[in-house]
Design a protein around this motif. Structure first.
Motif, PDB file in Angstrom:
ATOM      1  N   TYR A  37      31.553 -27.846 -14.638  1.00 25.83           N
ATOM      2  CA  TYR A  37      32.369 -27.879 -13.429  1.00 25.83           C
ATOM      3  C   TYR A  37      31.800 -26.917 -12.394  1.00 25.83           C
ATOM      4  O   TYR A  37      31.580 -25.736 -12.674  1.00 25.83           O
ATOM      5  CB  TYR A  37      33.816 -27.522 -13.775  1.00 25.83           C
ATOM      6  CG  TYR A  37      34.394 -28.426 -14.849  1.00 25.83           C
ATOM      7  CD1 TYR A  37      34.888 -29.681 -14.532  1.00 25.83           C
ATOM      8  CD2 TYR A  37      34.398 -28.030 -16.190  1.00 25.83           C
ATOM      9  CE1 TYR A  37      35.394 -30.527 -15.515  1.00 25.83           C
ATOM     10  CE2 TYR A  37      34.901 -28.861 -17.173  1.00 25.83           C
ATOM     11  CZ  TYR A  37      35.395 -30.117 -16.835  1.00 25.83           C
ATOM     12  OH  TYR A  37      35.883 -30.938 -17.803  1.00 25.83           O
ATOM     13  N   GLU A  76      36.900 -37.346 -18.720  1.00 24.39           N
ATOM     14  CA  GLU A  76      35.895 -38.116 -19.446  1.00 24.39           C
ATOM     15  C   GLU A  76      35.929 -39.584 -19.034  1.00 24.39           C
ATOM     16  O   GLU A  76      34.874 -40.230 -18.931  1.00 24.39           O
ATOM     17  CB  GLU A  76      36.110 -37.973 -20.947  1.00 24.39           C
ATOM     18  CG  GLU A  76      35.745 -36.596 -21.476  1.00 24.39           C
ATOM     19  CD  GLU A  76      36.133 -36.418 -22.928  1.00 24.39           C
ATOM     20  OE1 GLU A  76      36.752 -37.350 -23.489  1.00 24.39           O
ATOM     21  OE2 GLU A  76      35.810 -35.361 -23.509  1.00 24.39           O
ATOM     22  N   SER A  81      43.660 -33.137 -17.806  1.00 28.89           N
ATOM     23  CA  SER A  81      43.373 -33.698 -19.122  1.00 28.89           C
ATOM     24  C   SER A  81      41.867 -33.901 -19.333  1.00 28.89           C
ATOM     25  O   SER A  81      41.171 -34.411 -18.454  1.00 28.89           O
ATOM     26  CB  SER A  81      44.106 -35.034 -19.278  1.00 28.89           C
ATOM     27  OG  SER A  81      43.613 -35.768 -20.375  1.00 28.89           O
ATOM     28  N   LYS A  82      41.385 -33.500 -20.509  1.00 25.61           N
ATOM     29  CA  LYS A  82      39.989 -33.768 -20.862  1.00 25.61           C
ATOM     30  C   LYS A  82      39.710 -35.269 -20.882  1.00 25.61           C
ATOM     31  O   LYS A  82      38.660 -35.729 -20.430  1.00 25.61           O
ATOM     32  CB  LYS A  82      39.688 -33.180 -22.247  1.00 25.61           C
ATOM     33  CG  LYS A  82      39.609 -31.675 -22.305  1.00 25.61           C
ATOM     34  CD  LYS A  82      39.261 -31.220 -23.713  1.00 25.61           C
ATOM     35  CE  LYS A  82      39.204 -29.698 -23.806  1.00 25.61           C
ATOM     36  NZ  LYS A  82      38.901 -29.245 -25.186  1.00 25.61           N
ATOM     37  N   THR A  83      40.664 -36.002 -21.411  1.00 22.33           N
ATOM     38  CA  THR A  83      40.479 -37.458 -21.506  1.00 22.33           C
ATOM     39  C   THR A  83      40.343 -38.084 -20.134  1.00 22.33           C
ATOM     40  O   THR A  83      39.504 -38.973 -19.919  1.00 22.33           O
ATOM     41  CB  THR A  83      41.665 -38.096 -22.258  1.00 22.33           C
ATOM     42  OG1 THR A  83      41.761 -37.525 -23.563  1.00 22.33           O
ATOM     43  CG2 THR A  83      41.486 -39.600 -22.370  1.00 22.33           C
ATOM     44  N   SER A 131      43.993 -30.362 -25.490  1.00 22.04           N
ATOM     45  CA  SER A 131      43.605 -31.578 -24.763  1.00 22.04           C
ATOM     46  C   SER A 131      43.496 -31.375 -23.256  1.00 22.04           C
ATOM     47  O   SER A 131      43.147 -32.294 -22.526  1.00 22.04           O
ATOM     48  CB  SER A 131      44.621 -32.695 -25.036  1.00 22.04           C
ATOM     49  OG  SER A 131      45.914 -32.307 -24.585  1.00 22.04           O
ATOM     50  N   THR A 191      45.966 -27.378 -14.342  1.00 20.79           N
ATOM     51  CA  THR A 191      45.171 -27.895 -15.458  1.00 20.79           C
ATOM     52  C   THR A 191      45.076 -29.417 -15.379  1.00 20.79           C
ATOM     53  O   THR A 191      45.849 -30.065 -14.664  1.00 20.79           O
ATOM     54  CB  THR A 191      45.796 -27.497 -16.809  1.00 20.79           C
ATOM     55  OG1 THR A 191      47.056 -28.181 -16.966  1.00 20.79           O
ATOM     56  CG2 THR A 191      46.042 -26.002 -16.860  1.00 20.79           C
ATOM     57  N   VAL A 206      42.261 -28.902 -19.749  1.00 18.94           N
ATOM     58  CA  VAL A 206      41.193 -28.033 -19.261  1.00 18.94           C
ATOM     59  C   VAL A 206      41.782 -27.044 -18.253  1.00 18.94           C
ATOM     60  O   VAL A 206      42.503 -27.450 -17.330  1.00 18.94           O
ATOM     61  CB  VAL A 206      40.066 -28.843 -18.588  1.00 18.94           C
ATOM     62  CG1 VAL A 206      39.007 -27.906 -18.010  1.00 18.94           C
ATOM     63  CG2 VAL A 206      39.448 -29.813 -19.577  1.00 18.94           C
TER      64      VAL A 206
END
Length: 358
Positions: A276, A250, A245-247, A203, A243, A205
């Protein structure tokens, strides 16, 4: 007979794109779409290793044989001075030299005979090599050749000469140390990077530019020129990565895309693609900034319930005409079951509408 209809519809769509500058901050608790600031998580890893490496340099090691000679003075009742580096020639023809200036005691008269005086002195071979490690021998003094004392002042050894050596040996070079350093640092950096990557859950990146590797130690206890066959080299590498979160990313993109949606349009969330660019890592704060370049499809919104109600009970021909006149549709496909049916089921529940966006 159970009748049903399946209608696949392709709504009209358009692609939108945007680029939003994002700041990912460690310690930030919540997402702020308005400022494009997202929470970040920092992870770290450290590894060290010590390894034995071969020395590749070559050098010649030379040592001169040494030993003790007892020098006799049977020439006269006067002492005999010998300067430093006086030559002594063995029976095998090997030349040795005295290391210090000495005085050999005089001989003495006993019972009408001259008893030689003597002195033990240290000598060293004139050249390096094992061939000078000779067994006990008699020695003449070439410097006295032609002098009456030549046969009366002489030397004898009672033990072998030893220590003579001439061989090629291994030497640690500057290149050896640099090669060892490069090899260990490269290996550790890869190990640290892989360890960081394995700790990143699905979850999250992790961008390649968001990893910082630092060589904390790279050294050897030996110096260039050390006469060794091998040497130890130690290295330590520390790495950290930021890092996010993808969420979270998004949600930021969705918030920005929402500003581009016109009346009657809807975002096809499955079509969101994010890349990116212009990634910058602040190593002191461990924060990360980058451009989130996003693409997505917006499509004309269609009410499937309303569409099914209009299609229920109509003929295939009329349904085709109805769908072709719908300004929100790009195209449509109709399947009726059983295949010989010419009209849609009268019950809207037996009409299935599938939305296709590509």
């Amino acid at each position: 007979i159970f009748a049903k209809a399946e209608v696949s519809i392709w709504p009209k769509s358009r692609e939108v794109s945007l680029a939003e500058r994002i700041l990912a901050l460690p310690g930030e608790k919540t997402l702020d779409p308005a400022t494009s600031m997202i929470p970040a998580l920092t992870i770290s890893e450290e590894k060290e290793i010590t390894r034995l490496f071969p020395a590749t340099g070559k050098a010649k090691e030379e040592k001169k044989a040494q030993g003790t000679i007892r020098v006799f003075n049977g020439f006269s009742t006067f002492s005999q001075k010998l300067v430093a580096n006086t030559r002594f020639l063995s029976e095998e023809g090997k030349l040795f030299r005295s290391q210090d200036a000495v005085v050999v005691p005089a001989g003495r008269e006993e019972g009408g005979k001259l008893v030689a005086g003597f002195l033990d002195i240290q000598v060293q071979a004139a050249e390096a090599g094992v061939e000078y490690n000779i067994e006990p021998s008699n020695f003449s003094l070439p410097g006295l050749f032609g002098n009456p004392a030549y046969t009366s002042i002489y030397g004898k050894s009672s033990a072998p000469m030893a220590g003579g050596l001439e061989e090629e040996i291994s030497v640690v070079t500057e290149s050896d140390l640099n090669t060892a350093r490069d090899a260990l640092v490269k290996e550790l950096e890869q190990d640290v990077l892989e360890s960081l990557q394995t700790r990143v859950v699905e979850s999250m990146v992790l961008l390649p530019e968001a990893v910082v590797l630092e060589v904390k130690e790279a050294s050897s206890p030996v110096k260039p020129g050390a006469r060794l066959d091998s040497f130890n080299f130690s290295a330590k590498v520390k790495g950290f990565a930021t890092t996010f979160s993808k969420t979270d990313i998004e949600n930021v993109v969705k918030a920005q895309v929402a500003r581009l949606i016109k009346e009657g349009e809807k975002l096809a969330e499955d079509t969101i693609r994010i890349s990116y660019e212009s990634v910058e890592m602040n190593t002191s704060s461990q924060s990360l900034s980058f451009d989130a370049a996003a693409r997505a499809l917006l499509y004309k919104e269609i009410d499937p319930v309303d569409l099914k109600a209009h299609l229920a009970g109509v003929s295939r021909e009329d349904a085709t005409a109805l769908l072709s006149k719908n300004n929100a549709l790009e195209r449509a496909e109709i399947l009726l079951f059983p295949p010989w049916l010419t009209s849609f089921p009268k019950d809207p529940n037996n009409v299935h509408v599938a939305l296709v966006i590509d």
